[in-house]
Design a protein around this motif. Structure first.
Motif, short mmCIF file in Angstrom:
data_model
loop_
_atom_site.label_atom_id
_atom_site.label_comp_id
_atom_site.label_asym_id
_atom_site.label_seq_id
_atom_site.Cartn_x
_atom_site.Cartn_y
_atom_site.Cartn_z
N LYS A 80 0.86 -1.39 0.06
CA LYS A 80 0.04 0.15 0.01
C LYS A 80 0.74 1.10 0.08
O LYS A 80 0.70 2.21 -0.87
CB LYS A 80 -0.86 -0.08 1.02
N ILE A 81 2.09 1.43 0.73
CA ILE A 81 2.72 2.42 0.65
C ILE A 81 3.51 2.68 -0.54
O ILE A 81 3.61 3.85 -1.16
CB ILE A 81 3.97 2.04 1.84
N ALA A 82 3.95 1.43 -1.20
CA ALA A 82 4.59 1.69 -2.51
C ALA A 82 3.62 2.19 -3.27
O ALA A 82 4.04 3.06 -4.47
CB ALA A 82 5.05 0.17 -3.01
N GLU A 87 9.28 4.55 7.61
CA GLU A 87 8.50 3.19 7.11
C GLU A 87 8.24 3.19 5.68
O GLU A 87 8.01 2.17 5.02
CB GLU A 87 7.28 3.16 7.89
N GLU A 88 8.65 4.07 5.13
CA GLU A 88 8.57 4.32 3.37
C GLU A 88 9.90 3.70 2.67
O GLU A 88 9.95 3.50 1.72
CB GLU A 88 8.17 5.56 3.04
N LEU A 89 11.11 3.66 3.57
CA LEU A 89 12.39 3.32 3.21
C LEU A 89 12.51 1.74 2.26
O LEU A 89 13.04 1.81 1.20
CB LEU A 89 13.37 3.67 4.03
N ALA A 137 12.81 -1.00 -2.39
CA ALA A 137 12.54 -2.06 -3.30
C ALA A 137 12.19 -1.68 -4.75
O ALA A 137 12.69 -2.27 -5.68
CB ALA A 137 11.32 -2.97 -2.60
N MET A 138 11.38 -0.67 -4.74
CA MET A 138 10.90 -0.31 -5.88
C MET A 138 11.96 0.17 -6.91
O MET A 138 12.24 0.03 -8.17
CB MET A 138 9.98 1.14 -6.12
#
Length: 435
Positions: free
Chosen positions: A4-6, A142-144, A149-150
């Protein structure tokens, strides 16, 4: 949660332009490098009558050496100046460098191309610390992991497309000229994307600037060794880049002399490795929570132990194919079901590598203190360049010691096994401290 964050990040200006900028830069790096390597290996391009077996590692090292030399100064700049401004400057410089490359291809001047390759490495040394230190500035902790990954997944895809297109296009009619035009266009698009990024303010703007790259390199590495919580994930990421460089260097000789296959199979393996690494990175981003995702690094390292060992064992008894012998193409290679196990092993090893590196990259970014972030992450760039250069000369070392090529896969498995033990030990210490 991470998926969801991605999905949210790819719609936001604080991340999407950076994702595009990095991907276009990675494409250009490999589009240029593999066009040049193909001209050296198949087109007869040479400099000072150097043999092609030496020209290829020389060309590879011309790109990584400036990263080793200048990353420390670039890290200092990333702490002193706005990181977005640095990235924009680097991408603007890339347009002019690609114009030099296009001229080198047009005039068939190998010396000009080699100089441009060194300057591209310098540009990459400037861009990378700014990018890495901008991520924790622009994103929440928390987004790192999903962001890395992306970026890692799309980076691998960009590398693959650059390798494939550069290898194929440069040998076509007017291929070098088309490569030159494509490089300039992609560099321009990358610069335009970088202009959409918001500010990523400096953490230490009053710091004096130095151009003593030797002294600054020693200073930056000293910072890293005094921050073991950052150094550990940086060393793990450096191992990944050594692994990647070793695989890229080994594959042509391993494919021809052990498997008796031609360049179409080499390209197949390259595609398998880069796509697999991208899948591993994206899996880690999608499935991890908001922590440091270290279990994925453990899983990836175990996979590298198992699958690289299997590649070595199932090919150990293969007789060496003499130089000049007829080699099979990809269709014949795939038609033999005995080769499918090698393909599966290489694909799963690549996925394991992607799982291994992403949590370590995010961990280093998260743990680096803001006032030293650019320099500490630049230390990672220095280590990555050093280990990648070592990886590029893996084949030469094996040849000097007169060892089977498969020993390289066993070396990868052994070091990956040490990584598993070390990470488990650290996790046990952490549990003991919180008990």
């Amino acid at each position: 949660m991470s998926a969801k964050i991605a999905a949210q990040l790819v719609t936001q200006r604080r991340f999407l332009p950076l994702l595009i900028t990095q991907s276009l830069g990675a494409f250009n790096d490999n589009f240029f490098r593999y066009s040049l390597v193909t001209l050296v290996t198949l087109g007869g391009l040479t400099l000072f009558d150097i043999e092609r077996d030496m020209m290829v590692p020389i060309a590879a090292s011309l790109f990584t050496i400036p990263i080793f030399l200048f990353s420390a100064i670039a890290g200092r700049m990333a702490d002193k100046f706005d990181r977005t401004r640095i990235m924009r400057f680097a991408k603007f410089a890339e347009i002019w460098l690609m114009l030099i490359v296009a001229l080198g291809f047009l005039l068939e001047q190998p010396l000009l191309l080699m100089v441009a390759l060194f300057l591209m490495g310098t540009q990459s040394a400037l861009f990378t610390p700014a990018k890495n230190s901008a991520l924790p500035t622009l994103l929440k902790p928390e987004e790192l992991v999903p962001a890395n990954a992306m970026m890692s997944g799309l980076l691998n895809v960009s590398v693959l497309v650059g390798i494939g297109l550069g290898t194929w296009l440069v040998m076509r009619p007017f291929g070098p000229e088309l490569v030159g035009v494509g490089l300039v266009v992609m560099a321009t698009l990358g610069w335009l994307a970088s202009r959409q990024l918001p500010e990523a303010k400096a953490s230490h703007p009053e710091m004096p600037l130095t151009f003593n790259f030797i002294g600054e390199t020693v200073r930056v590495l000293n910072y890293a060794f005094k921050a073991p919580q950052v150094l550990r994930p940086l060393l793990g990421a450096a191992w990944f880049w050594m692994l990647a460089a070793s695989i890229i260097t080994l594959m042509p000789v391993f494919t021809a002399s052990v498997l008796g296959a031609d360049e179409s199979v080499i390209l197949l393996f390259s595609a398998l490795f880069t796509i697999g690494a991208a899948i591993g990175a994206l899996l880690c981003g999608a499935l991890s929570g908001e922590g440091d995702a270290l279990p994925f690094s453990i899983t990836g390292a175990i996979g590298l132990v198992v699958f690289t060992t299997d590649v070595a064992l199932i090919t150990w008894s293969n007789p060496l194919v003499p130089e000049g012998a007829a080699l099979i193409a990809a269709d014949a290679f795939l038609a033999d079901k005995a080769n499918w196990r090698i393909l599966i092993d290489l694909g799963l090893a690549a996925i394991s590598a992607g799982l291994f590196v992403v949590p370590l990259q995010a961990m280093a970014q998260r743990r680096a203190p803001a006032e030293l972030r650019g320099r500490l992450l630049a230390a990672g760039g220095i280590m990555n360049a050093a280990t990648a250069t070592l990886g590029q000369f893996t084949l030469a070392g094996i040849a000097l010691m007169q060892l089977p090529i498969q020993m390289a896969f066993l070396m990868i498995a052994f070091i990956s096994g040490l990584a598993v033990l070390f990470i488990l030990w650290r996790l046990n210490l952490r549990r003991g401290a919180t008990a």
